[in-house]
Design a protein around this motif. Sequence first.
Motif, mmCIF file in Angstrom:
data_model
loop_
_atom_site.group_PDB
_atom_site.id
_atom_site.type_symbol
_atom_site.label_atom_id
_atom_site.label_comp_id
_atom_site.label_asym_id
_atom_site.label_seq_id
_atom_site.Cartn_x
_atom_site.Cartn_y
_atom_site.Cartn_z
ATOM 1 N N HIS A 2 0.816 -1.221 -0.111
ATOM 2 C CA HIS A 2 -0.175 0.061 -0.051
ATOM 3 C C HIS A 2 0.845 1.256 -0.064
ATOM 4 O O HIS A 2 1.816 1.304 0.875
ATOM 5 N N ILE A 3 0.557 2.145 -0.791
ATOM 6 C CA ILE A 3 1.480 3.263 -1.085
ATOM 7 C C ILE A 3 0.896 4.460 -0.158
ATOM 8 O O ILE A 3 1.582 5.371 0.644
ATOM 9 N N LEU A 4 -0.269 4.526 0.122
ATOM 10 C CA LEU A 4 -1.111 5.364 1.262
ATOM 11 C C LEU A 4 -1.950 4.529 2.073
ATOM 12 O O LEU A 4 -2.965 3.820 1.674
ATOM 13 N N GLU A 5 -1.817 4.983 3.575
ATOM 14 C CA GLU A 5 -2.708 4.200 4.399
ATOM 15 C C GLU A 5 -3.185 5.253 5.357
ATOM 16 O O GLU A 5 -2.393 6.011 6.065
ATOM 17 N N ALA A 6 -4.453 5.274 5.461
ATOM 18 C CA ALA A 6 -5.032 6.279 6.683
ATOM 19 C C ALA A 6 -5.597 5.340 7.888
ATOM 20 O O ALA A 6 -6.154 4.372 7.294
ATOM 21 N N GLU A 7 -5.739 5.930 8.883
ATOM 22 C CA GLU A 7 -5.938 5.039 9.979
ATOM 23 C C GLU A 7 -6.843 6.020 10.890
ATOM 24 O O GLU A 7 -6.312 6.943 11.403
ATOM 25 N N GLY A 8 -7.901 5.622 11.214
ATOM 26 C CA GLY A 8 -8.604 6.335 12.298
ATOM 27 C C GLY A 8 -9.033 7.806 12.058
ATOM 28 O O GLY A 8 -9.164 8.680 13.006
ATOM 29 N N LEU A 9 -8.998 8.066 10.772
ATOM 30 C CA LEU A 9 -9.320 9.632 10.635
ATOM 31 C C LEU A 9 -10.439 10.005 11.038
ATOM 32 O O LEU A 9 -11.411 9.441 10.754
ATOM 33 N N THR A 10 -10.619 11.144 11.902
ATOM 34 C CA THR A 10 -11.775 11.719 12.148
ATOM 35 C C THR A 10 -11.690 13.348 12.055
ATOM 36 O O THR A 10 -10.907 13.931 12.687
ATOM 37 N N LEU A 11 -12.802 13.663 11.620
ATOM 38 C CA LEU A 11 -12.660 15.187 11.390
ATOM 39 C C LEU A 11 -14.417 15.577 11.399
ATOM 40 O O LEU A 11 -15.324 15.086 11.064
ATOM 41 N N ARG A 12 -14.438 16.766 12.448
ATOM 42 C CA ARG A 12 -15.753 17.425 12.772
ATOM 43 C C ARG A 12 -15.618 18.793 12.049
ATOM 44 O O ARG A 12 -14.869 19.463 12.334
ATOM 45 N N PHE A 13 -16.896 19.142 11.980
ATOM 46 C CA PHE A 13 -17.282 20.766 11.553
ATOM 47 C C PHE A 13 -18.508 20.714 12.557
ATOM 48 O O PHE A 13 -19.657 20.270 11.921
ATOM 49 N N GLY A 14 -18.255 21.633 13.438
ATOM 50 C CA GLY A 14 -19.564 21.723 14.541
ATOM 51 C C GLY A 14 -20.031 20.346 14.902
ATOM 52 O O GLY A 14 -19.245 19.434 15.221
ATOM 53 N N GLY A 15 -21.360 20.474 14.466
ATOM 54 C CA GLY A 15 -22.008 18.907 14.701
ATOM 55 C C GLY A 15 -21.938 17.894 13.785
ATOM 56 O O GLY A 15 -22.123 16.731 14.023
ATOM 57 N N ILE A 16 -21.247 18.244 12.515
ATOM 58 C CA ILE A 16 -21.283 17.510 11.431
ATOM 59 C C ILE A 16 -19.907 16.427 11.505
ATOM 60 O O ILE A 16 -18.886 16.890 11.781
#
Lengths: 261, 347, 296
Positions: A2-16
Motif C-alpha cells: 500500500h502506498i497510502l494508508e489512513a488509520e482512524g481519521l476523524t474530522l468534525r465541523f461543528g455538529g457534522i
Amino acid sequence: MHILEAEGLTLRFGGIRALADVAVAVPKGGITAIIGPNGAGKTSLFNAISGFYRPERGTLRFDGADITRVPAHARAALGLARTFQNVSLFRGMTVLDNIKLGGHNRLRAGALGALWYLGRAAAEEARLRAEIEREVIDFLEIDHIRDLPIDALAYGLQKRVELARALAMQPKVLMLDEPVAGMNREETEDMARFILDVQEERGITVMLVEHDMGLVMDISSHVVVLNFGQVIASGTPAEVRRNPAVIAAYLGERAARRRVA
Amino acid sequence: MRIGDFHASYRHDEALFDTRAQRVWLGLLLAALAAFPFVGGSYLTYLACLLGIHLIAAAGLNVMTGYTGLISLGHAAFMGVGCYAVAVAERAGIPFFLALPLAGAASAAIGLVVGIPSLRIKGLYFAVATLAAQFVLGFVFREWESVTGGVRGANVPAASLFGFELAGDRRVYFLIAPLAVLMLLGARNLFRTRVGRAFIAIRDRDISAEVLGISLFRYKLAAFAIGSFYAGVAGGLWGYFFRVATPELFGLPLSVFYLAAIIVGGLGSILGTILGATFMTLIPEFLRALVGWAEAFGLEQAGVYLAPLRQVVFGLLIVGFLVFEPHGLAEMWRRTRRFFHLWPFRT
Amino acid sequence: MSGAIDWLLLAEFSLVGLLSGGVLALIALGFVLVYKGTRVINFALGEFMMVGAYLFWTANVFLALPWWAALALTLAGVAALGALVERFVLRPLAGQPVISIVMATIGLGAVLHGLAEAVWGGANLSLPELLPRKPLLLGEILLPGQVLWSFALAVALIAAFTAYFRWSKDGVSMRAAASDPVTAYAMGIDVRRTQRLTWMFAGVTGAVAGIIVASMTSLSPSLGTVALGVLAVVILGGLDSIAGAIVAGLIVGLLESLTVAFVGGQARDLVPYLVVLVILMVRPYGLFGTRDIERL
Ligand SMILES: Nc1ncnc2c1ncn2[C@@H]1O[C@H](COP(=O)(O)OP(=O)(O)OP(=O)(O)O)[C@@H](O)[C@H]1O
Ligand SMILES: [Mg+2]
C-alpha cells in the motif's frame, strides 16, 4: 503493497462528522475509487490526505513514512498531487504558466537567481518547458490552448488543464476529485482514457472520487464506499456492487431525493 | 513527432525580447536614456531622476501588492530605512556601490521583523502590520536623534567613485537610470521563473497554491523581502539625489502615493508600474504648471489651492481608475495597441 | 518620590484614559458598523469625522444657528454624503478584491481632505465648547468635565446605535444582509437599501465623533488621523464585533493616557500601532482564536 494508508481519521465541523474513524489503504499502482452519496465525506478525505484539513485524530502513512504532521506544501513535494471538485486554476495566468506551477518543486531557482534570470534559472526553465510540452501538453492534447488565459476555456478543458498541472508535479499518487463531473459523453471518454494511461504507462497510483458509476466500475481496481463519514464497504468493483449496505446507502439517497422532489 | 531544434525554440519562446524589432527598439531606448540628460535640460533631468526612484519603489510595491496580493501601507517607511542607512553608511566611509545594497538589505531585514509574525495570519493583518510599521518607523526616524538627526534630518554626502563626486542631477542620473533599468528588468525576470509564478498563485488562490507544493509563508516572506529591498534601494537613491533624509519625507502619504501609482498603472504588471509611476510623477508637475498659469492670468489666490487640488485629483484618480479601469493604464495601452494592430480592418 | 503619589497619578490617568476612550470606541463602532453591513473597511472614516465637524462649524459658528439646528443639518449632510459614497464608489466595486476596496476608501479620504482644505482652509478653527467644563472630584482624583461628558455622550450614542442595530427592522435586515447577502436578497430584503443605510449611519457616527473631538481640541483638515490608530486596534480584535470595538477603544484611550503620563506626549499617537506590532509579535494566533477553515 500500500502506498497510502489512513488509520482512524476523524474530522468534525461543528455538529457534522465529515470523517468518522476512517481507514483506507490504497494499493500501489492501481486506481482506487472513493464513492458515496453527496456529503459522505469524500472531498474531506482528500483534503485530509493532501494536508489541507487537519483531522482531530488518526494517522496517515505515505510511501512508508508517517506524514500526519507534515504540512500541505511538503506533502506535495513528497509526491501527492490532486485536482479539485470545483476547478481551482489561477485565473491571472495562462494555461502554460498554470501547468508550470506543477513543476514548482522540481525547480531550484531562489529569489536572487530569479531576478537575474541568468545561468541556472534560465536553463531549468527551458528544461521544464520542454518536459511539460513532451509529457503533459502533448499527452493531454492541449497544445492549441497553451497561451490562452484560463477564463477563455470551456469547463471540460479547464478540468483537463487542472489534470495537466497535477501531472506536471510527476506525483506518486494522483487524487482526482470528480474529474468528469459536468462533462459530456465524449469528454468523459477522453478523460477515462487519460486516467488509464496515467496509471498504466506512468505507474502513478490514482485515487478517484466520482459519482459517474459507469466510469468507476469500468476503470477502478478497488472501490471504497463512504457514507456519513464512515467506510461502509470496500473491495473490487464487483464486490462493492453486490454489497447490501452500499445498495441501501444509494437507494436511501435516491428515495430521499424522490421525497424532496 | 518532434524535431531536433525544439529545445532552442522554447528558449526563444521564453526570451523577453524575442524579435529583432524588439531588440532594435530596446537598443534605441537605451541610447535615448543615455543621451537624455544632455538633451533634456536640467528640469527634465531632475524629473527623470525622481521618476527613476519612483519606478524602483513602485516596482517593489507591485511585486508585493500587485503580484502577491500583500497590501503594504508602509512602503515609504521602508524607503526611509534605506535612506537613513545610506546616510549612516556614508558617514562610516562606505562607498555607494556597497551602501546601496546595504540600504536594500537593511530595509529587507526590518521587513522580515514585521513580516514574520504578520504573514502567518491572513490578509488584512499584514496590511495593518505595515501601517503600524509605517508609524513606528516614522517615530524612530523622528526620535532616534543620534542616528537620524531627528526632525531636522540627516545630511547625505554625494556618492563618489575614486574621488569623482556624483553631485548634481546630471551625474546622479547616471546612478539612478541604470539601476532603475536593471531593477525593472529584475522584477520582470522574476515572473518568468518559479518564484514569480508562486507569487501570482498565492495572490489568485493561496490555498490551492499550497497543495501544489508552494510554502505560503516562505514565498509571502520572499515577496515582502524583495519589495522592501527595492524600497530600500529607492530610499538610498533618494538620499543621494536630495542629499538629505528627513522623517516627514517618508510618511503615510508617500506610501499611499506608491499604491496609487500601481493601481493607476495596473496591479501585477511591470508595464503598469512604468506607466503608473510616470503618470503619477507628472501629475503634480502638471497641476503646478496649471496653477502657475492661473496666477499669471490674474487669479492671485490660485497658489493657495495647489495643495488641496493635488489631493483631490490624486484621490479622484485612485477612485476613478478603480471604478472605470481596474486594470489601469497598462490595459488602456494594450487596448490602444490592439486597435492600431487591427486598425484598417476593424473599428 | 513616594509610592502613594505614583498610585494616585496612575489611577487618575487611568480613569481619564478610559473615559477619553469612549469617543475612540464610538469611532471604532463606525468601522465595525460599516464592516458588518458591507464588508468594507472604511479608511475614510477619519475624513467623515472631519467633514462632519466642519459642517457643524459652518452651521453653528459661521451661520450662527442654534446648536440643535446645526447638528440636525450636519447629520443630514453627512448622511447624504454616506449615501453618495455608497452609490458611486462602493457599489460599483462590489466583488472586487480587498485592495481595491481599501484603496477606494483611501482615495475618497484624499478627496474629502482636499475639498475640506479648499473650502475651509488649512488653519485651525475652533468650535464653541459644547460640553460643560466643570470637573468632577472623586476623592483626590480630578476628572475634567469635558472628558466626563464626552464619555457619557459616547456611551449613550453607542447604546442607541447598538440597540437600533439589534432590534429595529432596519437593523435586523442590515444584519441579515451582512451575514448572507444572497439569502437576504432572496428573502425580500432590499440589500441595496440596507447598504445605503449602513453608509449613512457610518457618516452619522463619524460626524458625531468628529464634533466631539473638535470641540475638545481644535478643528483642522487632519482632525481624523486618530481614526487610523483606532482602526489598527479594532482589526486585531476582529472587525465584526461591536463589543470588541468598544473594548479596543477603551484600551487605546487607557494606554494613550498612561503613555502621556509616564513616557511623554510625543509618544502618544504611537501607542495603538505599537500595541498592534507587539501583539502580532507575541501571539499572532492566540488573540483571534482558531482560524476559520476554508472550503475547497
Ligand atoms: N469546511 C467545511 N466547513 C463546514 N462543513 C464542512 C466543510 N467541509 C465539509 N463540510 C461538511 O462535511 C460533510 C462532508 O462533506 P464533503 O465535501 O467531504 O462531502 P463529499 O462526499 O465530497 O460530497 P459531494 O459528493 O457533494 O462532493 C458535509 O456535510 C459538508 O457540509
Ligand atoms: Mg466532494
